[in-house]
Design a protein around this motif. Structure first.
Motif, PDB file in Angstrom:
ATOM      1  N   ASP A 198      15.978-116.158 -50.045  1.00  0.00           N
ATOM      2  CA  ASP A 198      15.986-117.090 -51.171  1.00  0.00           C
ATOM      3  C   ASP A 198      15.511-116.354 -52.407  1.00  0.00           C
ATOM      4  OD1 ASP A 198      16.790-119.168 -49.536  1.00  0.00           O
ATOM      5  OD2 ASP A 198      14.763-119.965 -49.256  1.00  0.00           O
ATOM      6  N   LEU A 199      16.336-116.342 -53.449  1.00  0.00           N
ATOM      7  CA  LEU A 199      15.958-115.726 -54.723  1.00  0.00           C
ATOM      8  C   LEU A 199      15.617-116.835 -55.702  1.00  0.00           C
ATOM      9  CD1 LEU A 199      18.823-113.083 -55.048  1.00  0.00           C
ATOM     10  CD2 LEU A 199      16.526-112.768 -54.100  1.00  0.00           C
ATOM     11  N   PRO A 200      14.397-116.839 -56.258  1.00  0.00           N
ATOM     12  CA  PRO A 200      14.052-117.852 -57.252  1.00  0.00           C
ATOM     13  C   PRO A 200      14.808-117.543 -58.542  1.00  0.00           C
ATOM     14  CG  PRO A 200      12.314-116.220 -57.123  1.00  0.00           C
ATOM     15  CD  PRO A 200      13.319-115.868 -56.045  1.00  0.00           C
ATOM     16  N   TYR A 218      11.752-109.753 -54.794  1.00  0.00           N
ATOM     17  CA  TYR A 218      12.529-110.953 -55.078  1.00  0.00           C
ATOM     18  C   TYR A 218      11.846-111.855 -56.100  1.00  0.00           C
ATOM     19  CZ  TYR A 218      14.771-109.212 -50.874  1.00  0.00           C
ATOM     20  OH  TYR A 218      15.381-108.411 -49.945  1.00  0.00           O
ATOM     21  N   CYS A 257      12.984-112.126 -59.776  1.00  0.00           N
ATOM     22  CA  CYS A 257      14.109-112.973 -60.178  1.00  0.00           C
ATOM     23  C   CYS A 257      13.662-114.310 -60.767  1.00  0.00           C
ATOM     24  CB  CYS A 257      15.022-113.239 -58.976  1.00  0.00           C
ATOM     25  SG  CYS A 257      15.771-111.744 -58.281  1.00  0.00           S
ATOM     26  N   ALA A 258      12.368-114.616 -60.708  1.00  0.00           N
ATOM     27  CA  ALA A 258      11.865-115.932 -61.119  1.00  0.00           C
ATOM     28  C   ALA A 258      12.190-116.293 -62.561  1.00  0.00           C
ATOM     29  CB  ALA A 258      10.360-116.024 -60.886  1.00  0.00           C
ATOM     30  N   TYR A 305      26.562-117.541 -50.514  1.00  0.00           N
ATOM     31  CA  TYR A 305      25.332-118.057 -51.083  1.00  0.00           C
ATOM     32  C   TYR A 305      25.362-119.568 -51.157  1.00  0.00           C
ATOM     33  CZ  TYR A 305      28.219-118.525 -55.228  1.00  0.00           C
ATOM     34  OH  TYR A 305      29.234-118.867 -56.088  1.00  0.00           O
ATOM     35  N   ASP A 329      17.583-123.472 -59.367  1.00  0.00           N
ATOM     36  CA  ASP A 329      16.197-123.182 -58.998  1.00  0.00           C
ATOM     37  C   ASP A 329      16.146-122.050 -57.976  1.00  0.00           C
ATOM     38  OD1 ASP A 329      15.076-125.197 -60.639  1.00  0.00           O
ATOM     39  OD2 ASP A 329      15.516-126.691 -59.096  1.00  0.00           O
ATOM     40  N   THR A 330      17.074-122.105 -56.996  1.00  0.00           N
ATOM     41  CA  THR A 330      17.093-121.115 -55.924  1.00  0.00           C
ATOM     42  C   THR A 330      18.523-120.689 -55.624  1.00  0.00           C
ATOM     43  OG1 THR A 330      15.172-122.192 -54.917  1.00  0.00           O
ATOM     44  CG2 THR A 330      16.389-120.643 -53.539  1.00  0.00           C
ATOM     45  N   LYS A 339      20.581-124.268 -55.224  1.00  0.00           N
ATOM     46  CA  LYS A 339      19.832-125.516 -55.310  1.00  0.00           C
ATOM     47  C   LYS A 339      19.315-125.617 -56.731  1.00  0.00           C
ATOM     48  CE  LYS A 339      18.469-125.143 -50.526  1.00  0.00           C
ATOM     49  NZ  LYS A 339      18.237-123.810 -50.054  1.00  0.00           N
ATOM     50  N   SER A 354      20.233-118.862 -52.672  1.00  0.00           N
ATOM     51  CA  SER A 354      20.002-118.412 -51.305  1.00  0.00           C
ATOM     52  C   SER A 354      21.169-117.557 -50.843  1.00  0.00           C
ATOM     53  CB  SER A 354      19.860-119.605 -50.358  1.00  0.00           C
ATOM     54  OG  SER A 354      18.743-120.402 -50.728  1.00  0.00           O
TER      55      SER A 354
END
Length: 164
Positions: free
Chosen positions: A58-60, A41, A44-45, A82, A68-69, A85, A71
């Motif tokens: 939670d995927l960044p 995961y 995904c940042a 989903y 930002d996230t 945020k 989820s």
């Protein structure tokens, strides 16, 4: 002194699509396609990954598309629910196979296809999310984004009297 009541927010009104997705959804218990990044995961940042999710996670998204996230809160046979945020707000919705959701500062949208769902193109300031497969046991989620920055002019809302 005039009061500026308009503040950009990530306001999301995205729901599942009801387009024909023949060959797109995997039935419960069916095999899912391989995910390029497996269950990594953290891949995904930078707003670009393809991961297998089998439980809420939670995927960044690194702020791409003002997210930002991302989820994943529920996984079903045809898609996922989903929550988002971001720096300017958040939202929630669901995504089904056959659809692509896009998010950017100040908005978002969804497009659904009958037949093959094209891989989203990377666009500056936009995060696109699609499912390459879903079953009751999991889903393969793909994130595609371009570099940070303002979204394309065609996506920026213009409100009369506010510079538009």
């Amino acid at each position: 002194m005039a009061r500026n009541w308009f503040t950009p927010l990530l306001l999301l009104v995205v729901t599942g699509c009801s387009a024909s997705t023949t060959g797109q959804a995997h039935p419960a218990g069916g095999e899912l396609p391989d995910a390029a990044d497996g269950r990594d995961y953290a891949a995904c940042a930078d707003g670009n990954c393809e991961v297998l999710v089998t439980k809420p996670v939670d995927l960044p998204a690194g702020g791409r598309g003002d997210v930002d996230t991302l989820s994943i809160t529920r996984i079903g046979p045809a898609g996922v629910d989903y929550e988002l945020k971001g720096a300017h707000g958040g939202g929630s919705g669901n995504l089904t196979t056959g659809c692509v959701s896009t998010f950017y500062e100040g908005g978002g949208g969804s497009a659904c296809y009958s037949g093959a769902v094209p891989r989203p193109e990377a666009q500056t300031g936009v995060l696109a999310v699609r499912l390459t497969g879903a079953s009751g046991a999991g889903a393969v989620v793909q994130l595609v984004s371009g570099p940070p920055g303002p979204p394309p002019e065609s996506l920026v809302p213009h409100i009369p009297g506010f510079g538009g």
